[in-house]
Design a protein around this motif. Structure first.
Motif, PDB file in Angstrom:
ATOM      1  N   ASN A 175      36.293  38.689  57.340  1.00  0.00           N
ATOM      2  CA  ASN A 175      35.525  39.383  56.307  1.00  0.00           C
ATOM      3  C   ASN A 175      36.033  40.803  56.070  1.00  0.00           C
ATOM      4  N   GLU A 176      37.362  40.963  56.028  1.00  0.00           N
ATOM      5  CA  GLU A 176      38.068  42.211  55.762  1.00  0.00           C
ATOM      6  C   GLU A 176      37.912  43.239  56.873  1.00  0.00           C
ATOM      7  N   HIS A 177      37.474  42.828  58.047  1.00  0.00           N
ATOM      8  CA  HIS A 177      37.379  43.759  59.162  1.00  0.00           C
ATOM      9  C   HIS A 177      38.759  44.092  59.729  1.00  0.00           C
ATOM     10  N   TYR A 178      39.710  43.175  59.549  1.00  0.00           N
ATOM     11  CA  TYR A 178      41.064  43.380  60.063  1.00  0.00           C
ATOM     12  C   TYR A 178      42.061  43.104  58.942  1.00  0.00           C
ATOM     13  N   LYS A 179      43.011  44.028  58.778  1.00  0.00           N
ATOM     14  CA  LYS A 179      43.995  43.898  57.714  1.00  0.00           C
ATOM     15  C   LYS A 179      45.388  44.169  58.277  1.00  0.00           C
ATOM     16  N   THR A 180      46.372  43.438  57.754  1.00  0.00           N
ATOM     17  CA  THR A 180      47.764  43.650  58.122  1.00  0.00           C
ATOM     18  C   THR A 180      48.619  43.653  56.864  1.00  0.00           C
ATOM     19  N   VAL A 181      49.768  44.292  56.959  1.00  0.00           N
ATOM     20  CA  VAL A 181      50.711  44.294  55.847  1.00  0.00           C
ATOM     21  C   VAL A 181      52.121  44.354  56.411  1.00  0.00           C
ATOM     22  N   VAL A 182      53.045  43.616  55.808  1.00  0.00           N
ATOM     23  CA  VAL A 182      54.450  43.657  56.180  1.00  0.00           C
ATOM     24  C   VAL A 182      55.264  43.501  54.904  1.00  0.00           C
TER      25      VAL A 182
ATOM     26  N   GLU B 238      42.670  32.924  50.162  1.00  0.00           N
ATOM     27  CA  GLU B 238      41.553  33.847  50.315  1.00  0.00           C
ATOM     28  C   GLU B 238      41.902  35.002  51.253  1.00  0.00           C
ATOM     29  N   SER B 239      42.882  34.780  52.124  1.00  0.00           N
ATOM     30  CA  SER B 239      43.223  35.785  53.129  1.00  0.00           C
ATOM     31  C   SER B 239      44.548  36.493  52.879  1.00  0.00           C
TER      32      SER B 239
ATOM     33  N   GLY C  19      50.266  40.971  52.341  1.00  0.00           N
ATOM     34  CA  GLY C  19      49.081  41.521  52.975  1.00  0.00           C
ATOM     35  C   GLY C  19      48.129  40.434  53.427  1.00  0.00           C
ATOM     36  N   GLY C  20      47.455  40.683  54.547  1.00  0.00           N
ATOM     37  CA  GLY C  20      46.473  39.741  55.057  1.00  0.00           C
ATOM     38  C   GLY C  20      45.163  40.441  55.350  1.00  0.00           C
ATOM     39  N   SER C  21      44.063  39.738  55.089  1.00  0.00           N
ATOM     40  CA  SER C  21      42.725  40.257  55.343  1.00  0.00           C
ATOM     41  C   SER C  21      41.923  39.187  56.069  1.00  0.00           C
TER      42      SER C  21
END
Length: 238
Positions: free
Chosen positions: A146-153, A109-110, A141-143
């Protein structure tokens, strides 16, 4: 004053001109919803030039999107001219008309994996014909919250006509922190490499309307430490 007018004109193209959606430089791996359109306009302002990059993406559904990019539209204020380059890889070829595509795979989910890229040709060649350019990536990618914080590598690869001199493979990462969700966000991304994609960008994003965030960032080049201001306007259908 002419430079200021030109900056506002470039920003106004965001909903009418024809890039892969990015945090600043690094693909966010967010997906455009099915049958929706996302538009993003970015202007990089430094002491020597104004660089415009524009994106329009269309959601196909089933975690697919496609789009059109107009990249590296460079204006040189001191020379009062638009830059064309297809003779040297000391800088990226310009301007570029590209097609992009992205597919994401949900892991949890994340977490998700995004695979995408863009390819196309340089417009207005000085030679007899245009040259092919291409670039691709794979991201994790991570969320969260409730999608307030997102990261990507992730990792990327491209040819030197797209990236300019330097390594043609590397790594990148970024974050989007909704400290006041859909009001004020803190953004940042970084890519390895000594070419023009290799850079650090940090900034903040303010939502002018629910679907219209405006971001302003500070950019520093890995290669020579050159600094610039980045202004980015996005129309998002989410």
């Amino acid at each position: 004053m002419k430079t200021i007018y030109l900056l506002f004109w470039l920003l106004s193209c965001s909903l009418s001109a024809l890039a892969q959606q990015t945090i600043f430089s690094v693909p966010s791996s967010d997906m455009t919803p099915k049958h929706k359109i996302l538009a993003q306009q970015q202007v990089d302002v430094n002491a020597e030039e104004l660089r415009s990059s524009t994106t329009v993406n269309y959601g196909l559904g089933r975690n697919w999107e496609v789009g059109v990019n107009l990249y590296n539209l460079d204006y040189l204020p001191q020379q009062h001219t638009w830059q064309r380059n297809d003779t040297t890889i000391e800088m990226p070829y310009a301007p570029l008309l590209l097609l992009n595509a992205q597919k994401t795979f949900d892991l949890t989910e994340s977490l998700h994996v995004g695979i995408g890229g863009q390819t196309g040709l340089n417009l207005y060649p000085t030679k007899d014909r245009s040259s092919w350019v291409g670039w691709g990536y794979v991201n994790l990618g991570g969320s969260f919250a409730n999608e307030h914080y997102k990261t990507v590598v992730g990792a990327y690869a491209g040819n030197q006509r797209y990236l300019a001199e330097g390594s043609t493979v590397g790594f990148h990462a970024g974050f989007d922190a909704g400290v006041w969700f859909e009001k004020v966000h803190i953004l940042g991304d970084w890519a390895t490499g000594t070419h023009e994609y290799g850079q650090l960008v940090l900034g903040a994003e303010v939502y002018l309307q629910k679907h219209l965030p405006l971001a302003v960032g500070w950019r520093r080049s890995n290669q020579d430490g050159q600094q610039a201001v980045v202004v980015q306007l996005t129309y998002t259908p989410k």
